[in-house]
Structures are given as structure tokens and as C-alpha cells.
Design a protein around this motif. Sequence first.
Motif, short mmCIF file in Angstrom:
data_model
loop_
_atom_site.label_atom_id
_atom_site.label_comp_id
_atom_site.label_asym_id
_atom_site.label_seq_id
_atom_site.Cartn_x
_atom_site.Cartn_y
_atom_site.Cartn_z
N ALA A 37 0.83 -1.21 0.00
CA ALA A 37 0.00 0.00 0.00
C ALA A 37 0.87 1.26 0.00
O ALA A 37 0.58 2.21 -0.74
N GLU A 38 1.93 1.26 0.81
CA GLU A 38 2.83 2.41 0.84
C GLU A 38 3.53 2.61 -0.50
O GLU A 38 3.66 3.73 -0.99
N THR A 39 3.98 1.53 -1.09
CA THR A 39 4.67 1.61 -2.38
C THR A 39 3.72 2.11 -3.46
O THR A 39 4.09 2.95 -4.29
N ARG A 40 2.50 1.61 -3.46
CA ARG A 40 1.51 2.03 -4.46
C ARG A 40 1.22 3.53 -4.33
O ARG A 40 1.23 4.25 -5.34
N SER A 41 1.01 4.01 -3.11
CA SER A 41 0.70 5.43 -2.95
C SER A 41 1.91 6.30 -3.29
O SER A 41 1.77 7.36 -3.89
N ARG A 42 3.12 5.85 -2.94
CA ARG A 42 4.33 6.62 -3.26
C ARG A 42 4.53 6.69 -4.77
O ARG A 42 4.82 7.76 -5.32
N LEU A 43 4.34 5.57 -5.46
CA LEU A 43 4.49 5.57 -6.91
C LEU A 43 3.45 6.46 -7.59
O LEU A 43 3.76 7.17 -8.55
N LEU A 44 2.23 6.41 -7.10
CA LEU A 44 1.18 7.24 -7.69
C LEU A 44 1.49 8.73 -7.49
O LEU A 44 1.37 9.52 -8.43
N ARG A 45 1.91 9.10 -6.27
CA ARG A 45 2.28 10.50 -6.01
C ARG A 45 3.43 10.94 -6.90
O ARG A 45 3.40 12.02 -7.49
N GLU A 46 4.46 10.12 -7.01
CA GLU A 46 5.61 10.47 -7.83
C GLU A 46 5.23 10.56 -9.30
O GLU A 46 5.72 11.44 -10.02
N PHE A 47 4.38 9.68 -9.76
CA PHE A 47 3.97 9.70 -11.16
C PHE A 47 3.19 10.97 -11.49
O PHE A 47 3.44 11.62 -12.51
N ILE A 48 2.25 11.34 -10.62
CA ILE A 48 1.46 12.55 -10.85
C ILE A 48 2.36 13.78 -10.84
O ILE A 48 2.24 14.67 -11.70
N ALA A 49 3.28 13.84 -9.89
CA ALA A 49 4.20 14.98 -9.82
C ALA A 49 5.09 15.04 -11.06
O ALA A 49 5.36 16.12 -11.60
N LEU A 50 5.55 13.90 -11.52
CA LEU A 50 6.41 13.86 -12.69
C LEU A 50 5.67 14.29 -13.95
O LEU A 50 6.21 15.03 -14.78
N VAL A 51 4.43 13.85 -14.10
CA VAL A 51 3.64 14.25 -15.27
C VAL A 51 3.40 15.76 -15.24
O VAL A 51 3.56 16.44 -16.27
N ALA A 52 3.04 16.31 -14.10
CA ALA A 52 2.80 17.75 -13.99
C ALA A 52 4.07 18.53 -14.30
O ALA A 52 4.03 19.54 -15.03
N LEU A 53 5.18 18.10 -13.75
CA LEU A 53 6.45 18.77 -14.00
C LEU A 53 6.82 18.70 -15.48
O LEU A 53 7.28 19.70 -16.06
N THR A 54 6.63 17.56 -16.08
CA THR A 54 6.98 17.39 -17.50
C THR A 54 6.13 18.29 -18.39
O THR A 54 6.66 18.95 -19.30
N VAL A 55 4.83 18.34 -18.14
CA VAL A 55 3.94 19.18 -18.95
C VAL A 55 4.33 20.65 -18.80
O VAL A 55 4.46 21.38 -19.81
N CYS A 56 4.54 21.10 -17.58
CA CYS A 56 4.92 22.51 -17.36
C CYS A 56 6.27 22.83 -18.00
O CYS A 56 6.42 23.89 -18.64
N ALA A 57 7.22 21.95 -17.86
CA ALA A 57 8.55 22.20 -18.44
C ALA A 57 8.48 22.23 -19.95
O ALA A 57 9.14 23.08 -20.59
N LEU A 58 7.71 21.34 -20.55
CA LEU A 58 7.61 21.32 -22.01
C LEU A 58 6.95 22.60 -22.55
O LEU A 58 7.40 23.15 -23.56
N PHE A 59 5.89 23.06 -21.89
CA PHE A 59 5.26 24.30 -22.34
C PHE A 59 6.22 25.48 -22.19
O PHE A 59 6.34 26.32 -23.08
N THR A 60 6.92 25.55 -21.08
CA THR A 60 7.85 26.65 -20.84
C THR A 60 8.95 26.67 -21.89
O THR A 60 9.25 27.71 -22.50
#
Length: 161
Positions: free
Chosen positions: A70-93
Motif C-alpha cells: 500500500a505504501e509503495t503504491r501510494s508513493r508511486l502514484l504520487r511520484e507519477f502525478i508529480a512527474l507528469v505535472a512537472l513534465t507538462v509545465c517544463a515542455l510548455f515553458t
Amino acid sequence: MRHDDCCPGLPMHEGFDGAGRHGRRVRESAAMGRENTMSVRTKLDSWRNVGSFAVRRLADYAELLTIEMAETRSRLLREFIALVALTVCALFTVSFFCIAVIASALNKPYFLYVVWGVAIAWLLLSLIALLACRALRPIHSFDVLKDELQADLQSLREALK
């Protein structure tokens, strides 16, 4: 003295002279027989203890495994969402920055140099990002469960010595 008085439970053997004296070989073989019986009994008891310990710990391992999953699943989900948001913002910039650089050199004699410079800069950034990703240490999931299993296996090895 009777034989049963000195050696209870052992059959009559050579070397008993009725006065309670045994031959050396007879005493050694009787002692070895008792030691072998005791060592087998001791080993069986230790194996029984190890088995009951392992069964008791099995429920603990199952609970620990579900918690770690459960901890690994939630950590991976959090990291994935943060990485996608960072990638989208960086690409637009970076996209708008590159468009601005190219547009500012549009009617200039060095326009082709600017376009190729932007492309080479992207290539270099991509290579640097690839090297950075390869240099990252992997996240070790289930470390607690692995540590518990190793500690219990070490305890079992020591108990069986």
C-alpha cells in the motif's frame, strides 16, 4: 548390585560382573547411545521450535507485505502525478521559450544558425537527462520486509546450530 540398578532401561551386556563394575567399552557404548538419543531429541525439539516460530511469523509477514504494498503504491502514484505535472509545465515553458528565440531571429541573416542552435541545445539537454536518469539509484521497495526476513532467517540458522 543388580544390572538394573546401575543401567536402568539398558539390556544386560558383557562386562557386567555383578559387583557394579563395567568394562570401559561397555560404559562408552552406553554413554554414546544415550548421547545419540539425546541429540536426536534435541534436534527434533529445535526443528519443532523453528517450525512453530516460522508459522507464527507467517501472519506477520503477510501483514507487513500488505502494508508495504500500500505504501509503495501510494508513493508511486504520487511520484507519477508529480512527474507528469512537472513534465507538462517544463515542455510548455521550453516550447514557448524556443518559439520566442526563433521568432526574434526570423528576418535576420543568422536565422538558420538560431534554429539549429535551438535543436542542438535540445539534443544536448536530452542526452544530459538520459545520463541523469541512468545515474539515479533505484528506489528499493519492501526493504522492511526484506530486513525482517533476513533477521528471522539468521535467528533460525542460529537456533539450528
